[in-house]
Write an enzyme that holds these catalytic residues in place. Structure first.
Site, mmCIF file in Angstrom:
data_model
loop_
_atom_site.group_PDB
_atom_site.id
_atom_site.type_symbol
_atom_site.label_atom_id
_atom_site.label_comp_id
_atom_site.label_asym_id
_atom_site.label_seq_id
_atom_site.Cartn_x
_atom_site.Cartn_y
_atom_site.Cartn_z
ATOM 1 N N LYS A 210 0.837 -1.145 0.002
ATOM 2 C CA LYS A 210 0.019 0.147 0.032
ATOM 3 C C LYS A 210 0.802 1.345 0.182
ATOM 4 C CE LYS A 210 -3.525 2.464 2.914
ATOM 5 N NZ LYS A 210 -4.325 2.413 4.003
ATOM 6 N N GLU A 216 10.653 -4.350 4.763
ATOM 7 C CA GLU A 216 10.759 -5.903 4.326
ATOM 8 C C GLU A 216 10.316 -5.940 2.908
ATOM 9 O OE1 GLU A 216 8.983 -4.610 6.760
ATOM 10 O OE2 GLU A 216 9.275 -5.724 8.608
ATOM 11 N N GLY A 273 -4.797 -1.894 5.304
ATOM 12 C CA GLY A 273 -3.870 -3.034 4.694
ATOM 13 C C GLY A 273 -4.477 -4.230 4.993
ATOM 14 N N ARG A 274 -5.144 -4.462 6.080
ATOM 15 C CA ARG A 274 -5.814 -5.801 6.384
ATOM 16 C C ARG A 274 -7.241 -6.088 5.887
ATOM 17 N NH1 ARG A 274 -4.470 -2.458 10.381
ATOM 18 N NH2 ARG A 274 -6.194 -1.590 11.683
ATOM 19 N N GLU A 359 -4.670 -6.419 14.845
ATOM 20 C CA GLU A 359 -4.189 -5.052 14.558
ATOM 21 C C GLU A 359 -5.275 -4.228 14.757
ATOM 22 O OE1 GLU A 359 -0.622 -4.413 11.488
ATOM 23 O OE2 GLU A 359 -2.271 -4.259 10.379
ATOM 24 N N HIS A 390 -4.707 -33.089 17.955
ATOM 25 C CA HIS A 390 -3.478 -33.826 18.265
ATOM 26 C C HIS A 390 -2.368 -32.988 18.472
ATOM 27 C CE1 HIS A 390 -5.276 -37.603 16.970
ATOM 28 N NE2 HIS A 390 -5.984 -36.897 16.074
ATOM 29 N N LYS A 518 9.561 -0.446 13.971
ATOM 30 C CA LYS A 518 9.902 -0.425 12.578
ATOM 31 C C LYS A 518 11.011 0.798 12.787
ATOM 32 C CE LYS A 518 5.542 -0.684 9.755
ATOM 33 N NZ LYS A 518 4.932 0.259 8.911
#
Ligand code: F6P
Length: 552
Positions: A210, A216, A273-274, A359, A390, A518
């Site tokens: 965005k 990253e 973003g999400r 978030e 399990h 960040k």
């Protein structure tokens, strides 16, 4: 405008009194009275292809009345209208929140601040359609004249989790021979593992960000660019345009990176973003499953939007799920929620929901800046059933914490293997029943006596083999994992998160908490190689930096 603190509202206090009166009633008791209307009919509903059974929750009709009163007192309906109308409800960033516009039809048209929202959304969809059609048909050729066989989506957070989860969920709809890869981690192992598998002549990189500034993603994008130029035999800078496209709101950043703006698929700052998988961030999905399936995915979400907008609170699925979550978090003090998809292709759904929920509502300050005196978002975690059974279900059954579970399943499978689907559903239903009923000492004792165990053995084992039960769950069922049902499922959770944010009084659409790490990481990155060695941190951080400086 100051917001009334949630814990001081009349409906919250009424809920407290109600909680005190019913907290000791077990789920088993609630299911017991034969005269009462069957809970399954009373506490279930269907919307936009999703069936929700919420009968196995610690609620009565009276509980729900109190919870709906809370939603009304917190003005969920007017806040919902404000979001859909494009009001700037993201107050700390002064932005509208309009992911719902990304999946709405072109008419009736929506405009905000002079932007023709609907027209812009549909123009970008048209570009996605054209590009996906060209790439999937083999008409879009790489620099050596070969069609694209591998797509590498480079992004992180919402620019990764959404498209990755949806591509996996729609695996049976993917085009054979077109391979999707997702790189998010700045750890070079992530990129390296993908680059080992692909050929520069037949690979398309989708740089999804965005902001187009996320460290990253930018590092991974530059590594991919360098790899392409170094490993593509005869590849020139001018060939990048056939192998790199961008999805972003930042045209300057995309241009500075060297991607032609005609290879950029835009979206807008009113898409969080999400909440962005519906935007051009979903490009990788459209490439994988085709534009028609991507449209069905959008339509499914839109159907859930319409349900959320128009159904009365009492029959509104996102509202009901939100209220149940608040009931457990703020009254029972249950601190986490486990997501258990009984569908292998929904394996990434728990991770996706972690960002969506935590978030959005991982906040301790109200919209007006005051510190909240109630708990907000629980920890969201989970994995596919039956694997979780399990691994960690032991804790869910007999651990000291109670964790509500969302079971998610489809009635029919997308594969043809005989027997598997019945076994899967049997496990899913058995788990929710076991969480609800448990197994009391009397039942365990009878069982052990029937097996001929001695009184001593029974006495020793009884506490270990007793299950307290009374552990709540929702069960969400779809006919099948189609694009439309998946769209509706995601939108359901988005709106649940919205309603919870409104009730808690937080801004669900900012994420300032991510910033500190960040900034510190960027400072430490300079210190790892620069001189002199830093001494300004605490002794632990200084020590760790010193060790890394020796190794790098
Ligand atoms: O982690 C913070 C965050 O801003 C998320 O909200 C977002 O989804 C992610 O980083 C990626 O951001 P971008 O798409 O701008 O690269």
């Amino acid at each position: 405008m100051p917001l009334t603190a949630l814990h001081t509202t009349a409906s919250f206090q009424a809920l407290h009194a109600h909680y005190a009166a019913i907290k000791d009633r077990s789920l088993r008791d609630l299911f017991a009275p034969a005269s009462a209307p069957p809970r399954f009919e009373q506490f279930s509903l269907k919307a936009a292809g999703i069936f929700l059974d919420y009968a196995k929750n610690n609620i009565t009709a009276e509980t729900m009345e109190h919870l709906f009163a809370l939603a009304r007192e917190r003005q969920v309906e007017s806040r919902r209208a404000a979001m859909f109308a494009g009001e700037k409800i993201n107050t700390t960033e002064h932005r509208a929140v309009l992911h719902t516009a990304l999946r709405a039809p072109a008419q009736p048209a929506l405009a905000i601040d002079g932007q023709q929202v609907s027209a812009d959304v549909h123009a970008v969809l048209q570009r996605i359609k054209t590009f996906a059609g060209a790439l999937r048909s083999g008409a879009w050729l790489g620099y050596s004249g070969k069609p694209i066989t591998d797509i590498v989506n480079i992004g992180i957070g919402g620019s990764d989790l959404g498209p990755k989860m949806v591509c996996q969920a729609l695996r049976p709809y993917q085009q054979a021979g077109l391979h999707l890869h997702f790189v998010s981690n700045v750890d070079g192992d992530d990129m390296d593992a993908v680059l080992q598998q692909v050929d520069p002549r037949t690979t398309l990189f989708v740089i999804a960000s965005k902001t187009f500034t996320t460290a990253e993603t930018m590092m991974n994008a530059h590594s991919a660019r360098n790899w392409f130029l170094q490993n593509g035999v005869g590849a020139q800078e001018s060939d990048l345009r056939k192998h790199f496209v961008a999805v972003s709101t930042n045209v300057e950043g995309v241009t500075a990176f060297g991607i032609d703006p005609s290879n950029m698929f835009p979206f807008w700052d009113w898409v969080g973003g999400r909440y962005s998988v519906w935007s051009s961030i979903g490009l990788s999905v459209a490439l994988a499953v085709g534009f028609d399936r991507f449209s069905e995915f959008l339509d499914g979400a839109h159907a859930m939007d319409q349900h959320f907008q128009s159904a009365p609170l009492e029959q509104n699925m996102p509202v009901i799920m939100a209220l149940l979550g608040i009931w457990y978090r703020d009254f029972f003090d249950y601190r986490s929620v486990s997501i258990a998809p009984y569908h292998q292709d929904l394996g990434n759904f728990p991770s996706y929901l972690q960002q969506l929920e935590m978030e959005s509502n991982g906040k301790r300050v109200a919209l007006d800046g005051s510190t909240l005196e109630i708990a907000t978002c629980p920890i969201i975690w989970g994995n596919v059933g039956t694997n979780g059974q399990h691994a960690y279900f032991q804790l869910l059954h007999q651990g000291s914490d109670i964790t509500p579970v969302d079971f998610i399943a489809t009635l029919s499978a997308s594969h043809q293997l005989p027997g598997h689907q019945a076994a899967l559903l049997a496990n899913c239903f058995a788990q929710s029943e076991a969480f609800m009923r448990g197994k009391n000492a009397e039942e365990v004792q009878t069982e052990m006596q029937a097996k001929g165990m001695s009184a001593e053995q029974i006495a020793a084992l009884l506490p270990h083999r007793t299950f307290p039960g009374n552990r709540p769950s929702n069960t969400l069922l779809m006919d099948a994992l189609t694009p439309a049902n998946l769209g509706a499922l995601i939108a359901l959770y988005e709106h649940k998160v919205f309603v919870q944010g409104v009730i808690w009084g937080v801004n669900s659409f900012d994420q300032w908490g991510v910033e500190l790490g960040k900034v510190l990481a960027s400072n430490i990155l300079n210190e790892l190689t620069g001189t002199p060695a830093p001494q300004s941190h605490d002794s632990s951080t200084n020590g760790l930096i010193a060790m890394a400086r020796k190794a790098l």
